[in-house]
Enzyme design. Structure first.
Site, mmCIF file in Angstrom:
data_model
loop_
_atom_site.group_PDB
_atom_site.id
_atom_site.type_symbol
_atom_site.label_atom_id
_atom_site.label_comp_id
_atom_site.label_asym_id
_atom_site.label_seq_id
_atom_site.Cartn_x
_atom_site.Cartn_y
_atom_site.Cartn_z
ATOM 1 N N ASP A 383 0.820 -1.228 0.000
ATOM 2 C CA ASP A 383 0.000 0.000 0.000
ATOM 3 C C ASP A 383 0.849 1.272 0.000
ATOM 4 O O ASP A 383 0.469 2.269 -0.611
ATOM 5 C CB ASP A 383 -0.910 0.038 1.241
ATOM 6 C CG ASP A 383 -1.920 -1.097 1.239
ATOM 7 O OD1 ASP A 383 -2.173 -1.649 0.155
ATOM 8 O OD2 ASP A 383 -2.433 -1.441 2.320
HETATM 9 P P1 TAP Z 1 0.839 -4.024 3.109
HETATM 10 O O1 TAP Z 1 0.238 -3.060 2.164
HETATM 11 O O2 TAP Z 1 -0.009 -4.603 4.176
HETATM 12 O O3 TAP Z 1 1.476 -5.193 2.211
HETATM 13 C C1 TAP Z 1 2.309 -6.142 2.760
HETATM 14 C C2 TAP Z 1 2.699 -7.082 1.677
HETATM 15 O O4 TAP Z 1 3.674 -7.975 2.221
HETATM 16 C C3 TAP Z 1 1.563 -7.953 1.187
HETATM 17 O O5 TAP Z 1 1.066 -7.489 -0.054
HETATM 18 C C4 TAP Z 1 2.159 -9.374 1.129
HETATM 19 O O6 TAP Z 1 2.065 -9.870 -0.219
HETATM 20 C C5 TAP Z 1 3.625 -9.153 1.486
HETATM 21 N N1 TAP Z 1 4.141 -10.238 2.326
HETATM 22 C C6 TAP Z 1 3.573 -10.822 3.393
HETATM 23 N N2 TAP Z 1 4.367 -11.791 3.867
HETATM 24 C C7 TAP Z 1 5.475 -11.794 3.097
HETATM 25 C C8 TAP Z 1 6.643 -12.577 3.091
HETATM 26 N N3 TAP Z 1 6.863 -13.549 3.988
HETATM 27 N N4 TAP Z 1 7.570 -12.316 2.153
HETATM 28 C C9 TAP Z 1 7.369 -11.370 1.198
HETATM 29 N N5 TAP Z 1 6.277 -10.582 1.173
HETATM 30 C C10 TAP Z 1 5.334 -10.813 2.100
HETATM 31 O O7 TAP Z 1 2.111 -3.413 3.838
HETATM 32 P P2 TAP Z 1 2.702 -1.930 3.824
HETATM 33 O O8 TAP Z 1 3.031 -1.496 2.442
HETATM 34 O O9 TAP Z 1 3.774 -1.915 4.878
HETATM 35 O O10 TAP Z 1 1.490 -1.015 4.279
HETATM 36 C C11 TAP Z 1 0.963 -1.060 5.593
HETATM 37 C C12 TAP Z 1 -0.555 -1.105 5.542
HETATM 38 O O11 TAP Z 1 -1.046 -1.435 6.840
HETATM 39 C C13 TAP Z 1 -1.148 0.237 5.161
HETATM 40 O O12 TAP Z 1 -2.365 0.058 4.473
HETATM 41 C C14 TAP Z 1 -1.403 0.869 6.532
HETATM 42 O O13 TAP Z 1 -2.377 1.882 6.508
HETATM 43 C C15 TAP Z 1 -1.875 -0.361 7.311
HETATM 44 N N6 TAP Z 1 -1.706 -0.248 8.771
HETATM 45 C C16 TAP Z 1 -0.598 0.346 9.268
HETATM 46 C C17 TAP Z 1 -0.457 0.496 10.633
HETATM 47 C C18 TAP Z 1 0.755 1.243 11.130
HETATM 48 S S1 TAP Z 1 0.626 2.225 12.356
HETATM 49 N N7 TAP Z 1 1.905 1.104 10.509
HETATM 50 C C19 TAP Z 1 -1.422 -0.019 11.525
HETATM 51 C C20 TAP Z 1 -2.541 -0.686 10.975
HETATM 52 C C21 TAP Z 1 -2.677 -0.801 9.584
HETATM 53 P P3 TAP Z 1 2.122 -11.444 -0.483
HETATM 54 O O14 TAP Z 1 1.057 -12.065 0.338
HETATM 55 O O15 TAP Z 1 1.895 -11.557 -1.954
HETATM 56 O O16 TAP Z 1 3.478 -11.921 -0.104
#
Ligand code: TAP
Length: 459
Positions: A383
């Site tokens: 994201d």
């Molecule tokens: P995300 O958009 O959640 O994407 C994480 C990606 O990691 C996934 O698409 C997944 O794809 C990949 N992944 C998972 N396990 C993996 C592995 N073992 N090896 C390789 N890839 C792996 O992460 P982001 O870009 O860090 O964004 C964070 C999101 O979480 C935002 O939408 C944010 O608003 C939200 N959020 C953030 C927080 C805080 S405070 N940071 C709190 C709550 C929510 P695959 O499954 O294809 O591998």
């Protein structure tokens, strides 16, 4: 020295320890000291409260401490680093629930007291009830026990308005005649309202929700302090409440959102959106080919995300960074404020792997430099590098600032599949001409790249 005077002195010392503890938590270098100071303040406050003459029966107190302490220790030992955010959400809920129980007992034993006390009690059960259930829903979304996307239904806003109005009217009735059934109905409605408040909030906005709930849990502690006339609860609750609000503001600024929009707009409604225009194929690359490009790169920006935490790839990432530097390549780490699942998630992981703080660059500092990067390596981020946020008004993440990975000459995306990130939307970056997907677990892929570098150095 009389008992009350002694208690006040201890409470002041505890409050000072909390304030300095929080100050030190502001930097990764002093964060451990901050934690120790705050924990010492809490320990002092608990001991002093136990020594106060008001405690009539220690048996229940110790039973509660042993049960709660063992459960807390067990959960903390078992929780993986990636489960911290959901655990924090649950802890906010537990704090709010504890405050509601204290209010409940105070009401049953002492009644309501004067009008100020009644207002404090009313606010406490309303905010405590909604914080408890809201936190449980946030825990469910973060742990993926319930869908992380926005849950909307027809008439939801009207239902919410109805509940708020009912809580308001019942509140006025409670001020005039503080009957027990009103207490229970207000508490019940507040709990229901907490659920409806959080379920429409979708993926990308969860960071703000967590910090708002954090703030609410502080406010409840504060109002409970007024109910039971406990100065320390008032002081500590205010500190937590104010901190949570400041953190929420910082989060909103980082994500280009207004707080009212996040809480009341249900704006994060998540649609599985197809990539606009003609559907292209994402191009994948082997580790060997990726190595050949990296070997010739003069400038690399590493962009970590939640997947790096899941894969626990941070040590391998640091090793790759060091090998690139040895190869006369400039290496920087780009940190998005909401990458991962909690504030500072990436900083903590990279600090654990001994990546120097000087190499970590905030989003605003790195973005102007992205065009000069030969390669951007996106490690488990999704994201936070989705260019749709810049131009696609229909995207749930429209307006959220991202790290401009797509501006680099070449982009490598390390992830296991084409799956979406937390916001549940497709990422158009993966289909860009300069982007190559390197499929697999992030740790294994980075380790394979490290192995390529090492074997090339031996020849
Ligand atoms: P995300 O958009 O959640 O994407 C994480 C990606 O990691 C996934 O698409 C997944 O794809 C990949 N992944 C998972 N396990 C993996 C592995 N073992 N090896 C390789 N890839 C792996 O992460 P982001 O870009 O860090 O964004 C964070 C999101 O979480 C935002 O939408 C944010 O608003 C939200 N959020 C953030 C927080 C805080 S405070 N940071 C709190 C709550 C929510 P695959 O499954 O294809 O591998």
């Amino acid at each position: 020295m009389n008992n009350e005077f002694f208690m006040n002195i201890v409470y002041i010392v505890s409050s000072v320890l909390f304030a300095f503890g929080l100050k030190f938590l502001g930097s990764p270098v002093t964060a451990r000291r901050g934690n120790i100071l705050s924990a010492s303040g809490m320990f002092l406050a608990i001991v002093a409260t136990l020594l106060s003459a008001h405690i009539i029966n220690f048996q229940w107190v110790f039973m509660g401490m042993i049960m709660g302490g063992s459960l807390g220790a067990l959960v903390a030992f078992k929780a993986a680093m990636t489960q911290m955010p959901e655990m924090i959400a649950l802890l906010h809920g537990c704090g709010a629930l504890a405050s509601v129980f204290v209010d409940w007992i105070a009401y049953r034993v002492n009644g309501v007291g004067d009008l100020t006390n009644t207002i404090a009690l009313y606010l406490s059960i309303v905010i405590g009830g909604l914080t408890f259930t809201g936190s449980v829903i946030a825990w469910g979304k973060l742990s993926e026990n319930i869908p992380g996307k926005s849950i909307l239904f027809t008439g939801q806003k009207w239902l919410n308005m109805g509940i708020i109005t009912a809580i308001g009217i019942l509140g006025l009735m409670f001020m005039m005649h503080p009957a027990y059934h009103l207490f229970l109905i207000i508490l019940g409605l507040s709990c229901i309202f907490g659920i409806f408040l959080v379920i429409p909030i979708g993926g990308a906005d969860m960071p703000v929700v967590i910090s708002v709930l954090n703030s609410y849990s502080g406010v409840v502690a504060c109002t409970t302090g007024f109910v039971i006339h406990n100065t320390l609860l008032i002081v500590v609750g205010s500190i937590v409440g104010a901190n949570g609000i400041i953190l929420s503001m910082i989060m909103c600024k980082a994500m280009n959102r207004s707080i009212t929009n996040v809480i009341f707009g249900a704006f994060g409604s998540v649609v599985k959106k197809a990539v606009s225009g003609e559907k292209k194929e994402a191009k994948s690359l082997s580790v060997e080919d990726a190595f050949l490009i990296l070997e010739n790169a003069k400038s690399v920006v590493i962009i970590p995300g939640y997947g790096m935490a899941v894969a626990q790839a941070q040590h391998a990432v640091r090793e790759l960074g060091e090998l690139l530097e040895k190869n006369s390549c400039d290496v920087k780490y780009a940190i998005h404020p909401v990458a991962g699942r909690m504030p500072g998630h990436m900083n903590v992981l990279l600090a654990e792997a001994n990546v120097s703080y000087d190499q970590l660059m905030e989003m605003d500092a790195i973005n102007p430099l992205m065009e000069n990067a030969d390669v951007a390596i996106v490690i488990g981020a999704n994201d936070v590098v989705n260019p749709a946020s810049r131009h696609d008004k229909s995207s749930p993440i429209y307006g959220m600032p991202i790290i401009n990975a797509d501006k680099a000459k070449t982009v490598f995306v390390l992830k296991r599949s084409m799956a979406t990130g937390f916001a549940g939307i497709e990422n158009e970056l993966f289909y860009y001409d300069n982007c190559r997907m390197i499929f697999g677990d992030a740790k294994q892929t980075v380790q394979a790249l490290v192995a390529e570098f090492k074997s090339s150095q031996q020849h």
